[in-house]
Design an enzyme around this catalytic site. Structure first.
Site, PDB file in Angstrom:
ATOM      1  N   GLY A 356      15.023 112.312  11.262  1.00 34.42           N
ATOM      2  CA  GLY A 356      14.226 113.371  11.842  1.00 34.42           C
ATOM      3  C   GLY A 356      13.070 112.848  12.542  1.00 34.42           C
ATOM      4  O   GLY A 356      12.727 111.610  12.508  1.00 34.42           O
ATOM      5  N   GLY A 357      12.378 113.745  13.381  1.00 37.57           N
ATOM      6  CA  GLY A 357      11.275 113.263  14.139  1.00 37.57           C
ATOM      7  C   GLY A 357      10.028 113.034  13.313  1.00 37.57           C
ATOM      8  O   GLY A 357       9.188 111.995  13.538  1.00 37.57           O
ATOM      9  N   PHE A 358      10.006 113.411  11.979  1.00 35.13           N
ATOM     10  CA  PHE A 358       8.864 112.907  11.137  1.00 35.13           C
ATOM     11  C   PHE A 358       9.229 112.135   9.878  1.00 35.13           C
ATOM     12  O   PHE A 358       8.714 111.946   8.829  1.00 35.13           O
ATOM     13  CB  PHE A 358       8.353 114.346  10.599  1.00 35.13           C
ATOM     14  CG  PHE A 358       7.604 115.003  11.813  1.00 35.13           C
ATOM     15  CD1 PHE A 358       6.300 114.587  12.329  1.00 35.13           C
ATOM     16  CD2 PHE A 358       8.272 116.164  12.182  1.00 35.13           C
ATOM     17  CE1 PHE A 358       5.904 115.024  13.528  1.00 35.13           C
ATOM     18  CE2 PHE A 358       7.670 116.699  13.273  1.00 35.13           C
ATOM     19  CZ  PHE A 358       6.518 116.452  13.972  1.00 35.13           C
ATOM     20  N   GLY A 359      10.632 111.761   9.853  1.00 32.29           N
ATOM     21  CA  GLY A 359      11.151 110.984   8.870  1.00 32.29           C
ATOM     22  C   GLY A 359      12.467 110.927   8.440  1.00 32.29           C
ATOM     23  O   GLY A 359      13.350 111.764   9.124  1.00 32.29           O
ATOM     24  N   LYS A 375      13.748 115.254   2.234  1.00 33.66           N
ATOM     25  CA  LYS A 375      13.110 114.889   3.664  1.00 33.66           C
ATOM     26  C   LYS A 375      12.029 114.244   3.284  1.00 33.66           C
ATOM     27  O   LYS A 375      10.888 114.565   2.638  1.00 33.66           O
ATOM     28  CB  LYS A 375      12.602 115.937   4.384  1.00 33.66           C
ATOM     29  CG  LYS A 375      12.038 115.687   5.544  1.00 33.66           C
ATOM     30  CD  LYS A 375      11.475 117.063   6.632  1.00 33.66           C
ATOM     31  CE  LYS A 375      12.440 117.533   7.466  1.00 33.66           C
ATOM     32  NZ  LYS A 375      11.851 118.616   8.399  1.00 33.66           N
ATOM     33  N   ASP A 472      12.125 124.870  17.685  1.00 41.02           N
ATOM     34  CA  ASP A 472      13.011 123.600  18.094  1.00 41.02           C
ATOM     35  C   ASP A 472      14.385 123.988  17.380  1.00 41.02           C
ATOM     36  O   ASP A 472      14.920 123.242  16.765  1.00 41.02           O
ATOM     37  CB  ASP A 472      12.406 122.548  17.245  1.00 41.02           C
ATOM     38  CG  ASP A 472      13.276 121.081  17.702  1.00 41.02           C
ATOM     39  OD1 ASP A 472      13.467 121.112  18.730  1.00 41.02           O
ATOM     40  OD2 ASP A 472      13.251 120.195  16.616  1.00 41.02           O
TER      41      ASP A 472
END
Length: 664
Positions: A356-359, A375, A472
C-alpha cells in the site's frame, strides 16, 4: 490443552530413548486413565476381529493426509484407534511404515486391548477406552539422542523455540496436514544449522493445534536434557529437533540465526552447564559485587523509562480509539509485536498480500487460530503515525457488515501495525481486471458487490455517528470475503467531516488518479460527493470489466467515462457491458445510468449515497437524464471538466496510494 494434568502418571512414559533411532512401544499404557488395567482379549475373539478391521480401515482412510482416527464395534468389544505418518512422507512411504508398525505392535503387545507404538516415521495407538475424546495431549513420549550439545545451550534452545513458534503458524496454514519443517541457518562456526519438525493431527481446530504445539515448545528445554536431538510426541501433536537433517526435502521455513531476537526466547533448560558455573562462581561473584550498584541504578532507570513509555503508549491508543475507553479495553485492543512476528513468520515475503501507499500487508495467524491481515506502516514515512491515528479512530468506531473489521494494533519498537480481519478472496481488482477470474463474477455477484459498497458508503456518510469521507474508494480497496461479500477497507486517507459542513478544501491531494472527482483533483475541494464520484467510476468498472486508470488514448478516446458516454448517447450502451455478464439487460442499463449520474461534472448534480441505494434497489423509480461526465474526452481532442488541468492543486506524490492485493 492442559498437557501435564496427569504429570505424575506421565512420568512412566517419559523415558529417554537409548539410541538415535526413535522406536518404542508401550502395552496397556492407557491404564493411566483408569484405576485398573484395560486387560487382554482372547485370540480369534470379536475384539481381535474388530481391531484388525479397524487398523485396515485407518490405513485406507489415511491416504493423502497420513492421519486417520476412528472406532469400530460395540461395548465390550468396541475398539478405538489413531494413526499418524510424518508429514514429509509420500503415500507409498506412509503405507510401508504403517504396514510394518501394525505387524510389530500386534507381535510386541499380543492380546493387549491397549497399546501404543512409535517409529521415526509413524505411530499407532489403539484401546478399548475412549482416548479420542480426551482433551489432553497424553500419553506423552520423549525420545532423546545420546550425544550432548557442545554449543551454547541457552542460545541453542532460544533459537529452537523461536523457530518452532513460527513453524506452528506455517503448520496450521496447511489445510491438508498440520505439518511444518524448519531450519535455523548460520548458528555458529561449530554448528551450521539446526533442523526442526512439528505436526498435529488434523482432527482439531487450528487454535487447539497451535496451543498444543506451543505447550510442547515451552516445555522442550526442560525435557531435552541438553541433547543434540529430541522428539516429544503426544496423541495430538509432536515436535522434534536435531543438529543433522532428518526430514525429506528442503525446510519449509528457513531463518538466519542472526535475525532471531533473544528477548523472544525462553530461559535455558535446568541443569545446563552446571559444572562450568561452579568453576566460575568466584569470578562471577566478584564481578557481580563490583557492579551491583551500577546494575541497580540502570535497572531502576529502565523500569521507570519502560513505565513512562507504556503510559504514553496507552494514552496514545486511548486517544486514538475513544477518550472514554478504560485501560482494560485498551489492553484488549493491543497485540504484542512478538505475537505478530510469529503470526506472519517474521513478516516473511511468502505471507505478503500486497503493498500500500504506507507499507506492506501480510497474512498472519494469531495464536487463537484467527487469520488476519497485518498492515505494517513504513517506519520511514513521516505521516505514518497520522495515518495510523486515522485508521484507528475511524475503523474502531465503525461497525457495519460492509466495512472491514479492525482486530487490533501494535506500537512497539518503532513498529506501527494495524491488524484487520483476513478476507480470503482479497480485493475486487484481482477478479475484475483478470480475464480468467472475471468469469467468476456473474451479474448476481456484481450487483451484490455494487449494492454492498453503496450501503457501506451510505453508512460512512449519513448513518454513522461520524460523518466520514473515504477519499480513496477504488477496486483495490474493496475486499471480498469467502462468500464474495464486499467490505470497504483502507481508511488511512479518510477524513472526519463536521456534520454541519458540506465541503472542505485541502492543499494536499490524496487518493488515486482515475477515481478523483474533478473539484477535488483540481482545486482540493472534497465532500461526500467526492466519494459519490469515485463510486460511480467503480460501478462502471464492475459492469464493463475495464479499469479507469485516469489515462486515455487521445486518438481512440478509450477512457472509461468518455467511452461510456459516447455509447450512451449513440444508443449502443450494451456494447460496453462485459460479455461475461449474463443478466437482465434493462437492470444492467439502469445501473449504468446510475453510474453516469454519480460522475457528473457538477457535484450538485450527483446524488447522495442514500439516494443511490434507493435507485439500486428499485426498478420502478424514475431517473433524471445524465449529462456528460467529468473529464469527458471529446473525439476531436480536449478535455471537458472542472477548469484547466494546469490549474490543479499540487499533488503530494507520497500520498497517492496503490493499495493493490495481488495473488502470489
Amino acid at each position: 490443552m492442559h498437557l501435564f494434568l496427569f504429570l505424575p502418571l506421565l512420568s512412566l512414559l517419559l523415558v529417554p530413548a537409548t539410541s538415535d533411532s526413535f522406536k518404542s512401544y508401550t502395552c496397556d499404557s492407557m491404564s493411566i486413565f483408569s484405576s485398573t488395567t484395560t486387560g487382554n482379549y482372547t485370540a480369534n475373539s470379536t475384539y481381535q476381529s474388530n481391531l484388525n478391521t479397524l487398523l485396515s480401515d485407518l490405513k485406507a482412510n489415511s491416504t493423502g493426509t497420513g492421519f486417520a482416527a476412528g472406532k469400530l464395534g460395540t461395548a465390550p468389544n468396541e475398539v478405538r484407534g489413531l494413526i499418524l505418518c510424518r508429514g514429509d512422507l509420500n503415500a507409498s512411504s506412509c503405507s510401508s511404515c504403517l504396514s510394518q508398525i501394525f505387524t510389530d505392535i500386534l507381535s510386541s503387545c499380543p492380546l493387549y486391548k491397549t497399546a501404543i507404538m512409535w517409529y521415526d516415521n509413524c505411530y499407532v495407538q489403539f484401546s478399548n477406552l475412549d482416548f479420542l475424546s480426551l482433551p489432553d495431549n497424553i500419553p506423552l513420549k520423549l525420545f532423546v539422542k545420546k550425544k550432548n550439545l557442545t554449543v551454547d545451550q541457552t542460545r541453542f534452545f532460544q533459537d529452537v523455540s523461536q523457530l518452532m513458534t513460527q513453524m506452528a503458524s506455517v503448520a496450521i496454514s496447511n489445510s491438508t496436514k498440520y505439518f511444518a519443517t524448519g531450519e535455523v541457518k548460520n548458528f555458529s562456526t561449530e554448528l551450521s544449522s539446526i533442523y526442526a519438525l512439528l505436526q498435529c493431527t488434523t482432527n482439531m481446530p487450528k487454535s487447539q493445534c497451535q496451543s498444543c504445539l506451543q505447550s510442547l515448545v515451552n516445555d522442550l528445554p526442560g525435557y531435552s536434557e541438553g541433547k543434540d536431538g529430541a522428539w516429544l510426541v503426544g496423541i495430538y501433536c509432536n515436535i522434534r529437533y536435531d543438529t543433522i537433517p532428518f526430514y525429506n526435502g528442503a525446510a519449509m521455513l528457513q531463518i538466519d540465526s542472526a535475525s532471531l531476537s533473544p528477548s523472544l526466547s525462553p530461559s535455558s533448560p535446568p541443569g545446563v552447564n552446571d559444572g562450568k558455573k561452579k568453576k566460575n562462581t568466584a569470578a562471577i561473584l566478584a564481578i557481580t559485587i563490583s557492579l551491583v550498584v551500577a546494575i541497580l541504578s540502570s535497572t531502576t532507570f529502565c523500569i521507570c523509562l519502560h513505565k513512562k513509555r507504556q503510559r504514553q503508549r496507552e494514552k496514545l491508543i486511548s486517544e486514538m480509539i475513544n477518550p472514554g475507553h478504560n485501560k482494560e479495553n485498551i489492553d484488549s485492543f493491543l497485540i504484542g509485536l512478538t505475537t505478530l512476528r510469529a503470526a506472519t513468520l517474521n513478516f516473511n515475503e511468502s505471507n505478503r498480500l500486497g503493498e500500500g501507499g504506507f507499507g506492506a500487508v501480510y497474512k498472519g495467524i494469531l495464536p487463537s487460530g484467527e487469520e488476519v491481515a497485518v498492515k505494517r506502516l513504513s517506519q520511514c514515512s513521516s505521516q505514518g503515525l497520522g495515518e495510523l491515528r486515522n485508521e484507528l479512530v475511524l475503523v474502531a468506531k465503525l461497525k457495519h457488515k460492509n466495512l472491514v473489521r479492525v482486530v487490533g494494533v501494535c506500537l512497539e519498537d518503532q513498529e506501527k501495525l494495524l491488524v484487520y480481519e483476513f478476507l480470503s478472496n482479497r480485493s475486487l481488482d484481482t477478479f475484475l481486471f483478470d480475464k480468467e477470474k472475471r468469469q467468476e463474477l456473474d451479474w448476481t455477484r456484481r450487483r451484490s458487490i455494487i449494492n454492498g459498497v453503496a450501503r457501506g458508503l451510505q453508512y460512512l456518510h449519513e448513518d454513522s455517528q461520524l460523518k466520514i469521507i473515504h477519499r480513496d474508494l477504488k477496486a483495490s480497496n474493496i475486499l471480498l470475503d469467502a462468500d464474495m461479500n464486499p467490505k470497504i477497507s483502507d481508511f488511512g486517507l479518510a477524513r472526519l467531516f463536521p456534520v454541519d459542513q458540506t465541503i472542505n478544501v485541502t492543499r494536499r491531494i490524496v487518493g488515486t488518479y482515475g477515481y478523483m472527482a474533478p473539484e477535488y483533483a483540481m482545486h482540493g475541494r472534497y465532500s461526500v460527493k467526492s466519494d459519490v464520484f469515485s463510486f460511480g467510476v467503480l460501478l462502471l468498472e464492475v459492469i464493463t470489466g475495464k479499469q479507469n486508470g485516469g489515462s486515455y488514448d487521445a486518438e481512440m478516446g478509450e477512457d472509461l467515462l468518455s467511452s461510456t458516454w459516447d455509447h450512451w448517447t449513440s444508443g449502443t450502451i450494451t456494447d460496453i457491458i462485459d460479455p461475461m455478464i449474463d443478466g437482465p439487460v434493462n437492470e444492467i442499463i439502469q445501473y449504468i445510468h446510475i453510474g453516469l449520474l454519480c460522475v457528473q461534472e457538477d457535484l450538485k448534480d450527483r446524488p447522495r449515497m442514500s439516494d443511490v441505494a434507493v435507485m439500486l434497489d428499485s426498478n420502478t423509480i424514475s431517473l433524471q437524464a445524465p449529462s456528460k461526465p467529468a473529464f469527458y474526452l471529446r473525439r476531436g481532442g480536449g478535455v471537458s471538466g472542472y477548469g484547466s488541468l494546469n490549474n490543479m492543486v499540487p499533488v503530494s506524490q507520497n500520498e497517492v496510494t496503490i493499495s493493490e492485493f495481488k495473488p502470489r
